[in-house]
Each structure stands twice: as C-alpha cells, then as structure tokens.
Design a protein around this motif. Structure first.
Motif, PDB file in Angstrom:
ATOM      1  N   ALA A  44     -10.335  10.448   2.376  1.00  0.00           N
ATOM      2  CA  ALA A  44      -8.938  10.601   1.948  1.00  0.00           C
ATOM      3  C   ALA A  44      -8.099  11.220   3.066  1.00  0.00           C
ATOM      4  O   ALA A  44      -6.986  10.754   3.356  1.00  0.00           O
ATOM      5  CB  ALA A  44      -8.860  11.447   0.688  1.00  0.00           C
ATOM      6  N   LEU A  45      -8.632  12.247   3.705  1.00  0.00           N
ATOM      7  CA  LEU A  45      -7.895  12.885   4.807  1.00  0.00           C
ATOM      8  C   LEU A  45      -7.697  11.924   5.978  1.00  0.00           C
ATOM      9  O   LEU A  45      -6.618  11.874   6.572  1.00  0.00           O
ATOM     10  CB  LEU A  45      -8.624  14.146   5.274  1.00  0.00           C
ATOM     11  CG  LEU A  45      -8.534  15.341   4.347  1.00  0.00           C
ATOM     12  CD1 LEU A  45      -9.450  16.451   4.824  1.00  0.00           C
ATOM     13  CD2 LEU A  45      -7.102  15.833   4.227  1.00  0.00           C
ATOM     14  N   ALA A  46      -8.721  11.147   6.297  1.00  0.00           N
ATOM     15  CA  ALA A  46      -8.603  10.190   7.397  1.00  0.00           C
ATOM     16  C   ALA A  46      -7.549   9.131   7.093  1.00  0.00           C
ATOM     17  O   ALA A  46      -6.768   8.748   7.980  1.00  0.00           O
ATOM     18  CB  ALA A  46      -9.955   9.536   7.679  1.00  0.00           C
ATOM     19  N   ALA A  51      -2.223   6.967   8.240  1.00  0.00           N
ATOM     20  CA  ALA A  51      -0.943   6.485   7.729  1.00  0.00           C
ATOM     21  C   ALA A  51       0.239   7.039   8.528  1.00  0.00           C
ATOM     22  O   ALA A  51       1.309   6.450   8.550  1.00  0.00           O
ATOM     23  CB  ALA A  51      -0.794   6.855   6.256  1.00  0.00           C
ATOM     24  N   GLU A  52       0.038   8.173   9.172  1.00  0.00           N
ATOM     25  CA  GLU A  52       1.078   8.821   9.983  1.00  0.00           C
ATOM     26  C   GLU A  52       2.353   9.068   9.190  1.00  0.00           C
ATOM     27  O   GLU A  52       3.455   8.992   9.714  1.00  0.00           O
ATOM     28  CB  GLU A  52       1.362   8.018  11.248  1.00  0.00           C
ATOM     29  CG  GLU A  52       0.182   7.935  12.185  1.00  0.00           C
ATOM     30  CD  GLU A  52       0.480   7.189  13.464  1.00  0.00           C
ATOM     31  OE1 GLU A  52       1.533   6.507  13.553  1.00  0.00           O
ATOM     32  OE2 GLU A  52      -0.344   7.290  14.393  1.00  0.00           O
ATOM     33  N   GLY A  53       2.190   9.352   7.921  1.00  0.00           N
ATOM     34  CA  GLY A  53       3.318   9.656   7.050  1.00  0.00           C
ATOM     35  C   GLY A  53       2.823   9.763   5.625  1.00  0.00           C
ATOM     36  O   GLY A  53       1.686   9.429   5.328  1.00  0.00           O
ATOM     37  N   PRO A  54       3.687  10.215   4.736  1.00  0.00           N
ATOM     38  CA  PRO A  54       3.276  10.383   3.338  1.00  0.00           C
ATOM     39  C   PRO A  54       2.846   9.065   2.708  1.00  0.00           C
ATOM     40  O   PRO A  54       3.352   7.999   3.060  1.00  0.00           O
ATOM     41  CB  PRO A  54       4.541  10.914   2.651  1.00  0.00           C
ATOM     42  CG  PRO A  54       5.400  11.423   3.749  1.00  0.00           C
ATOM     43  CD  PRO A  54       5.070  10.618   4.961  1.00  0.00           C
ATOM     44  N   ARG A  59      -1.118   4.063  -3.279  1.00  0.00           N
ATOM     45  CA  ARG A  59      -1.431   3.483  -1.961  1.00  0.00           C
ATOM     46  C   ARG A  59      -2.673   4.135  -1.372  1.00  0.00           C
ATOM     47  O   ARG A  59      -3.522   3.473  -0.778  1.00  0.00           O
ATOM     48  CB  ARG A  59      -0.269   3.652  -0.970  1.00  0.00           C
ATOM     49  CG  ARG A  59       1.020   2.951  -1.340  1.00  0.00           C
ATOM     50  CD  ARG A  59       0.986   1.438  -1.327  1.00  0.00           C
ATOM     51  NE  ARG A  59       0.398   0.789  -2.479  1.00  0.00           N
ATOM     52  CZ  ARG A  59       0.980   0.575  -3.667  1.00  0.00           C
ATOM     53  NH1 ARG A  59       2.201   0.974  -3.886  1.00  0.00           N
ATOM     54  NH2 ARG A  59       0.338  -0.026  -4.648  1.00  0.00           N
ATOM     55  N   LEU A  60      -2.778   5.452  -1.546  1.00  0.00           N
ATOM     56  CA  LEU A  60      -3.954   6.157  -1.039  1.00  0.00           C
ATOM     57  C   LEU A  60      -5.201   5.701  -1.781  1.00  0.00           C
ATOM     58  O   LEU A  60      -6.246   5.468  -1.172  1.00  0.00           O
ATOM     59  CB  LEU A  60      -3.774   7.671  -1.170  1.00  0.00           C
ATOM     60  CG  LEU A  60      -4.908   8.533  -0.626  1.00  0.00           C
ATOM     61  CD1 LEU A  60      -5.175   8.248   0.853  1.00  0.00           C
ATOM     62  CD2 LEU A  60      -4.593  10.005  -0.839  1.00  0.00           C
ATOM     63  N   MET A  61      -5.087   5.508  -3.082  1.00  0.00           N
ATOM     64  CA  MET A  61      -6.231   5.060  -3.872  1.00  0.00           C
ATOM     65  C   MET A  61      -6.686   3.669  -3.427  1.00  0.00           C
ATOM     66  O   MET A  61      -7.882   3.394  -3.376  1.00  0.00           O
ATOM     67  CB  MET A  61      -5.878   5.053  -5.360  1.00  0.00           C
ATOM     68  CG  MET A  61      -7.098   5.005  -6.238  1.00  0.00           C
ATOM     69  SD  MET A  61      -6.692   5.507  -7.896  1.00  0.00           S
ATOM     70  CE  MET A  61      -7.603   4.268  -8.760  1.00  0.00           C
ATOM     71  N   GLU A  62      -5.752   2.802  -3.065  1.00  0.00           N
ATOM     72  CA  GLU A  62      -6.107   1.474  -2.546  1.00  0.00           C
ATOM     73  C   GLU A  62      -6.868   1.585  -1.231  1.00  0.00           C
ATOM     74  O   GLU A  62      -7.782   0.806  -0.958  1.00  0.00           O
ATOM     75  CB  GLU A  62      -4.847   0.638  -2.315  1.00  0.00           C
ATOM     76  CG  GLU A  62      -4.169   0.179  -3.575  1.00  0.00           C
ATOM     77  CD  GLU A  62      -2.798  -0.442  -3.311  1.00  0.00           C
ATOM     78  OE1 GLU A  62      -2.381  -0.544  -2.133  1.00  0.00           O
ATOM     79  OE2 GLU A  62      -2.142  -0.830  -4.289  1.00  0.00           O
ATOM     80  N   ARG A  63      -6.484   2.544  -0.408  1.00  0.00           N
ATOM     81  CA  ARG A  63      -7.088   2.685   0.913  1.00  0.00           C
ATOM     82  C   ARG A  63      -8.472   3.341   0.859  1.00  0.00           C
ATOM     83  O   ARG A  63      -9.302   3.095   1.723  1.00  0.00           O
ATOM     84  CB  ARG A  63      -6.147   3.472   1.833  1.00  0.00           C
ATOM     85  CG  ARG A  63      -4.865   2.693   2.124  1.00  0.00           C
ATOM     86  CD  ARG A  63      -3.871   3.509   2.877  1.00  0.00           C
ATOM     87  NE  ARG A  63      -4.258   3.615   4.272  1.00  0.00           N
ATOM     88  CZ  ARG A  63      -3.392   3.680   5.268  1.00  0.00           C
ATOM     89  NH1 ARG A  63      -2.104   3.643   5.036  1.00  0.00           N
ATOM     90  NH2 ARG A  63      -3.813   3.783   6.513  1.00  0.00           N
ATOM     91  N   ILE A 101      -0.724  14.678   5.071  1.00  0.00           N
ATOM     92  CA  ILE A 101      -1.709  15.543   5.710  1.00  0.00           C
ATOM     93  C   ILE A 101      -0.991  16.684   6.437  1.00  0.00           C
ATOM     94  O   ILE A 101       0.134  16.513   6.920  1.00  0.00           O
ATOM     95  CB  ILE A 101      -2.603  14.719   6.668  1.00  0.00           C
ATOM     96  CG1 ILE A 101      -3.845  15.503   7.045  1.00  0.00           C
ATOM     97  CG2 ILE A 101      -1.823  14.236   7.876  1.00  0.00           C
ATOM     98  CD1 ILE A 101      -4.954  14.635   7.585  1.00  0.00           C
ATOM     99  N   THR A 102      -1.619  17.831   6.504  1.00  0.00           N
ATOM    100  CA  THR A 102      -1.026  18.975   7.202  1.00  0.00           C
ATOM    101  C   THR A 102      -1.599  19.079   8.616  1.00  0.00           C
ATOM    102  O   THR A 102      -2.619  18.461   8.941  1.00  0.00           O
ATOM    103  CB  THR A 102      -1.306  20.295   6.461  1.00  0.00           C
ATOM    104  OG1 THR A 102      -2.722  20.551   6.488  1.00  0.00           O
ATOM    105  CG2 THR A 102      -0.791  20.258   5.029  1.00  0.00           C
TER     106      THR A 102
END
Length: 139
Positions: A44-46, A51-54, A59-63, A101-102
């Motif tokens: 998830a972090l990767a 994504a270089e943005g929110p 969308r995250l779940m798809e990835r 990501i922070t």
C-alpha cells in the motif's frame, strides 16, 4: 582475509540504541516494525509513493490487487496513526476520501527498497532453496 559478512552490522550499537528506549518506546518500536512487516502494508505504501500524489481509497484498492476492503481500511488507519499516510475527507455526497504518503514513509521506503531489490536479484536462489526443501520434506 575478507571481512566476514556477519560483521557488517554493529550489533553492539544497535542493541545500545534499543536499550536506551523507555519501555513504552520499545513496545511502540516493536509494534511499528511488526505492522510494517504485515502482508499489505509495504505494498500500500509503495503504491501511494508511486502515485506521486493522493489516491482515492477505491483507486488504491485497485492497485493493491487482492486486498479486501476491510484489510486495506485497517492498514490505512494504522498507517495514518503511525504518521505514514495522511487521510483527507472531502465534504461531498458521497464523501470522497484520499490518502497520501508522508515524508516519514518515503524515508522508510528508501531503506526498504534495497531489500526488495536484493530479493528480486536473488529470487532464483530462493526458488532453489524451496525446491530442495520440498524434495527433502516430501512436498
């Protein structure tokens, strides 16, 4: 004589750093390392880093292929609590939630990336080890 691979880590220094922690800090350190090693956390972090943005939750779940909504929600909540992701809720109907990501998480991923690379470089050795073990254990 070549330096032993076992001597690359200064274990005395590492142990001293750990022993300097309070009991509460030691417990939190162990909790964070355990969470980072969980199944979906680094993936998830990767994805957020790449994504270089929110990213919206969907969308995250798809990835992060194969993760359940429940598992991803749990991971993201804990990452937010640990300061590794931020969560922004937009007052829309339906509500929109984005995760980013922070800098702290990016710093950690820079340390983990060599481990991923090392694993991919040595994947044939892992495959051979698995095959040898399985042959020896009737699998």
């Amino acid at each position: 004589m070549a330096k032993s691979k076992k001597n690359r880590i200064d274990w005395a220094e590492a142990n001293a750093a750990c022993e300097a922690l309070t009991e509460q800090q030691d417990s939190l350190t162990r909790d964070i390392v355990t969470r980072l090693a969980e199944k979906w956390t680094l993936w998830a972090l990767a994805e957020l880093a790449e994504a270089e943005g929110p990213l919206r939750f969907s969308r995250l779940m798809e990835r992060v292929e194969g993760v359940s909504q429940k598992s991803l929600t749990k991971v993201l909540r804990q990452l937010e609590r640990d300061g590794l992701v931020t969560r922004t809720v937009f007052a829309e109907v339906p509500p929109r939630v984005e995760y980013a990501i922070t800098d702290l998480a990016l710093e950690m991923l820079e340390l983990v990336h060599p481990l991923w690379r090392w694993t991919t470089i040595n994947i044939a050795k892992f495959e051979a080890a698995h095959a040898g073990y399985d042959r020896g254990h009737g699998r």
